[in-house]
Scaffold this active site. Structure first.
Site, mmCIF file in Angstrom:
data_model
loop_
_atom_site.group_PDB
_atom_site.id
_atom_site.type_symbol
_atom_site.label_atom_id
_atom_site.label_comp_id
_atom_site.label_asym_id
_atom_site.label_seq_id
_atom_site.Cartn_x
_atom_site.Cartn_y
_atom_site.Cartn_z
ATOM 1 N N ASN A 1 2.597 -5.568 -2.161
ATOM 2 C CA ASN A 1 3.144 -4.563 -1.241
ATOM 3 C C ASN A 1 2.313 -4.630 0.037
ATOM 4 O OD1 ASN A 1 4.050 -2.348 0.127
ATOM 5 N ND2 ASN A 1 3.371 -0.825 -1.383
ATOM 6 N N LYS B 1 2.771 -3.128 2.757
ATOM 7 C CA LYS B 1 2.767 -1.853 3.499
ATOM 8 C C LYS B 1 3.007 -2.125 4.990
ATOM 9 C CE LYS B 1 0.005 0.086 -0.183
ATOM 10 N NZ LYS B 1 -0.974 1.060 -0.647
ATOM 11 N N HIS C 1 7.344 5.029 -3.598
ATOM 12 C CA HIS C 1 5.895 4.815 -3.484
ATOM 13 C C HIS C 1 5.231 6.148 -3.101
ATOM 14 C CE1 HIS C 1 2.024 3.373 -2.143
ATOM 15 N NE2 HIS C 1 2.272 2.268 -2.824
ATOM 16 N N GLU D 1 3.074 6.825 -1.032
ATOM 17 C CA GLU D 1 2.947 7.040 0.417
ATOM 18 C C GLU D 1 4.260 7.541 1.001
ATOM 19 O OE1 GLU D 1 1.318 3.154 1.100
ATOM 20 O OE2 GLU D 1 -0.522 3.786 0.104
ATOM 21 N N GLU E 1 1.228 3.832 -10.581
ATOM 22 C CA GLU E 1 0.169 3.767 -9.573
ATOM 23 C C GLU E 1 -0.476 5.147 -9.421
ATOM 24 O OE1 GLU E 1 0.927 0.352 -6.603
ATOM 25 O OE2 GLU E 1 2.064 2.059 -5.888
ATOM 26 N N GLY F 1 -6.048 2.090 -2.886
ATOM 27 C CA GLY F 1 -6.896 1.824 -1.720
ATOM 28 C C GLY F 1 -8.285 2.430 -1.799
ATOM 29 N N SER G 1 -5.830 -0.480 -6.504
ATOM 30 C CA SER G 1 -7.114 -1.202 -6.419
ATOM 31 C C SER G 1 -7.206 -2.391 -7.374
ATOM 32 C CB SER G 1 -8.298 -0.239 -6.625
ATOM 33 O OG SER G 1 -8.342 0.704 -5.565
HETATM 34 P P1 13P Z 1 -4.111 -1.119 -3.272
HETATM 35 O O1 13P Z 1 -3.978 -2.348 -4.141
HETATM 36 O O2 13P Z 1 -4.525 -1.423 -1.873
HETATM 37 O O3 13P Z 1 -4.935 -0.073 -3.943
HETATM 38 O O4 13P Z 1 -2.623 -0.507 -3.137
HETATM 39 C C1 13P Z 1 -1.852 -0.332 -4.266
HETATM 40 C C2 13P Z 1 -0.484 0.032 -3.848
HETATM 41 O O5 13P Z 1 -0.254 1.091 -3.309
HETATM 42 C C3 13P Z 1 0.572 -0.960 -4.093
HETATM 43 O O6 13P Z 1 1.837 -0.392 -3.935
#
Ligand code: 13P
Length: 269
Positions: A8, A10, A105, A107, A183, A189, A227
């Site tokens: 992803n 982003k 997601h 976010e 997740e 992150g 992560s």
């Molecule tokens: P990270 O791997 O940067 O923690 O992000 C995970 C994520 O949100 C994937 O959709």
């Protein structure tokens, strides 16, 4: 069972030039593995989810490769066209050559107030336009601390129950066209990860919950995200309940992304 490792991206990278550099690195490395007959993609499906602005260009470059692509979201309002400024529809996404979309997601839930109602619409649009959906679920730190993880997940998974109540005909497509990505919001992150045993238990719960909605979805693919990196991928890959990874930061470098894919592909031999 085939593993899945999905990047992803982003709101990255910043420029088309940087997208091309990342794709160059990925395609060269995947090709080198093919030549060396250690084809990761035979046991692990690789997918990238670029931002919408880059999706068509990425798909033009991925044509003929084993790497699939996904959008990061689609419009809830219409599966095709309409007066919805800023939205991209499932049909438009599919037209670029993408075959999947991420949905729900954390976010999107956090910054765009994505609700279960809009997710039912998005799932319907995706599946009716032949896009697979990677549905993201997971608890916040406060919910984890309060031991509410499974309750939160049950509420988030109720979109599938609602979807099936509204669109019973879609049930046949779900085993092939739906993936759940667990997740935990607090792991995204941050460098913090739950233990493999915790993830395993949660994935088992998700699989059981999905099977309780319909017999046809009794072996749901469930990925872990939050992560995941080249150092910890082996430990997640070693658990049979974890069918792959949804990777953020570590998917922005071909090397770490492919190390993660290799971990899942080796565990799958
Ligand atoms: P990270 O791997 O940067 O923690 O992000 C995970 C994520 O949100 C994937 O959709």
């Amino acid at each position: 069972m085939q593993a899945w490792v999905i990047g992803n991206w982003k709101q990255n990278p910043a420029t088309s030039h940087d997208v091309n550099v990342l794709l160059d690195d990925l395609l060269v490395a995947v090709d080198a593995e093919k030549q060396a007959a250690i084809e990761v993609s035979k046991r692990c499906t690789l997918m990238v989810a670029p931002s919408c602005i880059h999706l068509a260009a990425v798909n033009a470059r991925l044509k003929g490769s084993s790497i699939l692509s996904a959008a990061q979201d689609i419009s809830a309002h219409s599966a095709s066209t309409g007066a919805y400024t800023g939205d991209c529809s499932a049909q438009q996404v599919a037209d670029t050559g993408a075959t999947w979309t991420i949905l729900g997601h954390s976010e999107r839930r956090q910054y765009h107030n994505e609700s279960n109602d809009s997710l039912v619409k998005k799932l319907t649009h995706a599946l009716t336009q032949n896009l697979g959906a990677i549905l993201c679920i997971g608890e916040t730190q406060a919910q984890y601390d309060a031991k509410q993880t499974l309750d939160v997940i049950d509420t988030q998974l109720s979109v599938i129950k609602d979807l099936l109540a509204q669109q019973p005909d879609l049930i046949a497509s779900l085993p092939e066209r739906l993936i759940i990505a667990y997740e935990p919001v607090w792991a995204i992150g941050t460098g913090k990860v739950p233990t493999v045993a915790e993830v395993s238990k949660t994935h088992q719960h998700i699989k059981q919950k999905m099977a309780s909605f319909a017999e046809a979805i009794d072996s749901m693919t469930v990925l872990y995200g939050g992560s995941v990196n080249a150092d910890n991928a082996d430990s997640f890959a070693s658990d049979p309940m974890i069918d792959g990874a949804l990777v953020g930061g570590a998917s922005l470098k071909a090397e770490s992304f492919l190390m993660i894919a290799k971990a899942f592909s080796s565990a799958n031999i």
